[in-house]
Design an enzyme around this catalytic site. Structure first.
Site, mmCIF file in Angstrom:
data_model
loop_
_atom_site.group_PDB
_atom_site.id
_atom_site.type_symbol
_atom_site.label_atom_id
_atom_site.label_comp_id
_atom_site.label_asym_id
_atom_site.label_seq_id
_atom_site.Cartn_x
_atom_site.Cartn_y
_atom_site.Cartn_z
ATOM 1 N N ASN A 1 0.869 -1.184 0.000
ATOM 2 C CA ASN A 1 0.000 0.000 0.000
ATOM 3 C C ASN A 1 0.901 1.229 0.000
ATOM 4 O OD1 ASN A 1 -1.855 2.017 0.473
ATOM 5 N ND2 ASN A 1 -2.171 1.487 2.635
ATOM 6 N N TRP A 2 0.918 1.920 -1.122
ATOM 7 C CA TRP A 2 1.812 3.083 -1.232
ATOM 8 C C TRP A 2 1.273 4.300 -0.497
ATOM 9 C CZ3 TRP A 2 3.020 2.893 -7.229
ATOM 10 C CH2 TRP A 2 3.862 1.794 -7.483
ATOM 11 N N LYS A 3 0.023 4.280 -0.120
ATOM 12 C CA LYS A 3 -0.615 5.460 0.488
ATOM 13 C C LYS A 3 -0.362 6.679 -0.407
ATOM 14 C CE LYS A 3 0.451 3.340 4.883
ATOM 15 N NZ LYS A 3 0.199 3.403 6.289
ATOM 16 N N GLY B 1 2.350 1.843 10.592
ATOM 17 C CA GLY B 1 3.271 2.963 10.421
ATOM 18 C C GLY B 1 3.976 3.372 11.703
ATOM 19 N N HIS C 1 -9.488 0.935 4.959
ATOM 20 C CA HIS C 1 -8.151 1.066 5.561
ATOM 21 C C HIS C 1 -8.255 1.967 6.799
ATOM 22 C CE1 HIS C 1 -3.994 2.283 6.170
ATOM 23 N NE2 HIS C 1 -3.684 1.133 5.592
ATOM 24 N N GLU D 1 -5.495 -5.432 10.507
ATOM 25 C CA GLU D 1 -4.485 -4.398 10.706
ATOM 26 C C GLU D 1 -4.766 -3.650 12.006
ATOM 27 O OE1 GLU D 1 -2.387 -3.187 6.887
ATOM 28 O OE2 GLU D 1 -4.184 -1.966 7.003
ATOM 29 N N SER E 1 3.399 -2.600 10.238
ATOM 30 C CA SER E 1 4.857 -2.595 10.406
ATOM 31 C C SER E 1 5.523 -3.911 10.003
ATOM 32 C CB SER E 1 5.223 -2.199 11.842
ATOM 33 O OG SER E 1 4.753 -0.883 12.103
ATOM 34 N N GLU F 1 -6.603 4.363 7.868
ATOM 35 C CA GLU F 1 -6.476 5.814 7.647
ATOM 36 C C GLU F 1 -7.777 6.394 7.091
ATOM 37 O OE1 GLU F 1 -2.833 5.374 5.497
ATOM 38 O OE2 GLU F 1 -1.981 4.653 7.375
HETATM 39 C C1 PEP Z 1 -0.698 -0.184 5.790
HETATM 40 O O1 PEP Z 1 -0.593 0.845 5.162
HETATM 41 O O2 PEP Z 1 -1.722 -0.885 5.642
HETATM 42 C C2 PEP Z 1 0.367 -0.602 6.702
HETATM 43 C C3 PEP Z 1 0.249 -1.746 7.325
HETATM 44 O O3 PEP Z 1 1.439 0.261 6.859
HETATM 45 P P1 PEP Z 1 2.863 -0.066 7.558
HETATM 46 O O4 PEP Z 1 3.355 -1.371 6.951
HETATM 47 O O5 PEP Z 1 3.741 1.085 7.196
HETATM 48 O O6 PEP Z 1 2.619 -0.211 9.019
#
Ligand code: PEP
Length: 256
Positions: A13-15, A177, A99, A171, A217, A101
């Site tokens: 996931n590039w966000k 993050g 997600h 998640e 992470s 976010e």
């Molecule tokens: C995500 O964006 O879904 C995610 C898990 O990010 P990260 O791996 O940076 O924690």
């Protein structure tokens, strides 16, 4: 070696990161390293504005390309939103829904989730539906309750025959993050709870076709052990998916 009944799915996931040139470079590098895609599924979730270019580069490879969100109507007065058919038109074959976010930064309510998942499926987009608790909810022993609520709302319009096209990502919000990964025990517990709920909702045969990923992470040095947790069918990766040298070892978690 654990016996897998479902094909491992590693998603990046590039966000709101990278730029056009670096996106295309990354796609080219990963595409060049993927085999025929028979033993693992790999996909990137890309800012909508780059989807057309990224999917053109990915074409002809098993690499999946998806959007990071959608709106559930086909068209209309929804300024700033992207319809499922628009994602399809620029080459996306999948999409992230719910997600953390989207839920916590942009305050998307539970009530939208079922409609979004349905709209994706109806437009032939494969959804990854994200669920997970905040730190406060975990500390208050509400993890199971939150997962159940997320699943109930996301599956509101799901039929048994949709199950094989649906992927869930567990998640924990506090692990996204932050550099803090859930423990293997916490991951195992949440995955068991999710699978149990799915079996109750769509029956064992259909639930067995659904993959449940872990995200939060994930890095090259923890990917293998997380993939070793019973019930983890893949990984949803944010930060470490932005560069080939951090993402390739995750894709190839079992080859080192
Ligand atoms: C995500 O964006 O879904 C995610 C898990 O990010 P990260 O791996 O940076 O924690």
């Amino acid at each position: 070696m654990i016996h897998r009944v479902r094909k491992p799915y590693i998603a990046g996931n590039w966000k709101m990161n990278l730029d056009r040139a670096r996106s295309l470079d990354l796609i080219k590098t990963v595409k060049g390293r993927l085999g025929d895609g028979n033993d693992r599924e790999v996909a990137f979730f890309v800012p909508s504005i780059y989807l057309a270019d990224v999917s053109a580069v990915a074409q002809g490879s098993p690499l999946g390309v998806g959007g990071q969100n959608l709106w559930f109507e086909a068209n209309g007065a929804f300024t700033g939103e992207v319809a499922p058919r628009m994602l399809r038109e620029v080459g996306a074959d999948r999409v992230l829904i719910g997600h953390s976010e989207r839920r916590h930064v942009f305050h998307e309510p539970d009530e939208w989730m079922g409609k979004k998942v349905r709209a994706a499926l109806d437009c032939d987009l494969l959804p990854i539906y994200c669920v997970g608790e905040t730190l406060e909810e975990r500390k208050g022993n509400r993890t199971d309750r939150v997962l159940k609520r997320h699943l109930e709302t996301g599956f509101e319009k799901i039929r048994v025959e949709d199950a094989h096209r649906l992927t869930i990502a567990y998640e924990p919000v506090w692990a996204i993050g932050t550099g803090e990964t859930a423990t293997l025990e916490q991951i195992g517990q949440a995955h068991r709870a999710i699978r149990k709920w799915c079996v109750q909702r769509v029956g064992e045969e259909a639930a067995n076709l659904m993959r449940v990923l872990y995200g939060g992470s994930v890095k090259a040095d923890n990917a293998k052990e997380i993939m070793g947790v019973d019930g983890v069918d893949g990984l949803l990766v944010g930060g470490a998916s932005l560069q080939a040298d951090t993402f390739l070892p995750i894709i190839e978690y079992d080859l080192r």
